[in-house]
Motif scaffolding. Structure first.
Motif: not given
Length: 172
Positions: A23-27, A29-41, A137-140, A145-152
């Protein structure tokens, strides 16, 4: 005479996990935490499908139902998450300019990656989790970027929470 060693197949590692799509997780691309939280489930449910020989689950399980994650226990998930928490606290407590991660964090993220790779090599179900959820993959895609780190970070939190919610075997 030179000795040659051959690895004996481990019965626990009998599944072919090499053909699982990562699964490709590119932090970025999306600047919204909710996007990643929804994909986590969604990713946690897919992890259970792959662990259980790709049985198809066509809809989300109701709250009363639970999934079998075999060797991917809640303790295993907490151990992965707990290795990431000190890095998160250092990012929060260390001032940095702009959106850049503080000095030394890149090396710590590298060590976190090595620890994950080690766990993936030990336990197939952890390897499946990392591939299906894009944890390595998400670590890459943090890219200093601090913002991408927080999304991760929020994505990891959601993965642990949904795993605990859906698992049928709670560690005692």
């Amino acid at each position: 005479m030179e000795k040659t060693y051959s690895a004996k197949p481990n019965k626990k590692n009998s599944r072919n996990i090499n053909d699982i799509e990562i699964y490709e997780v590119d932090f970025s691309k999306h600047q919204d935490n909710q996007f990643y939280i929804n994909h986590a489930e969604e990713r946690i449910i897919k992890t259970s499908e792959h662990i259980n020989d790709n049985k198809k689950i066509h809809s989300k399980k109701p709250a009363s139902a639970s999934l079998d994650f075999k060797e991917l226990t809640t303790t295993q998930m907490r151990n992965i998450y707990n290795r990431f928490i000190p890095i998160y606290h250092q990012v929060l407590s260390t001032p940095s300019k702009d959106d850049q991660l503080p000095e030394g964090i890149k090396e710590k993220l590298g060590m976190f990656r090595y620890q994950l790779v080690y766990q993936c090599g030990r336990i197939d179900d952890v390897n499946i989790f990392c591939k299906v959820c894009g944890v390595l993959n998400g670590l890459d895609h943090i890219n200093n970027s601090k913002k991408n780190f927080m999304h991760y970070m929020h994505y990891m939190e959601a993965l642990v929470a949904y795993h605990y919610y859906y698992t049928n075997k709670k560690d005692k």
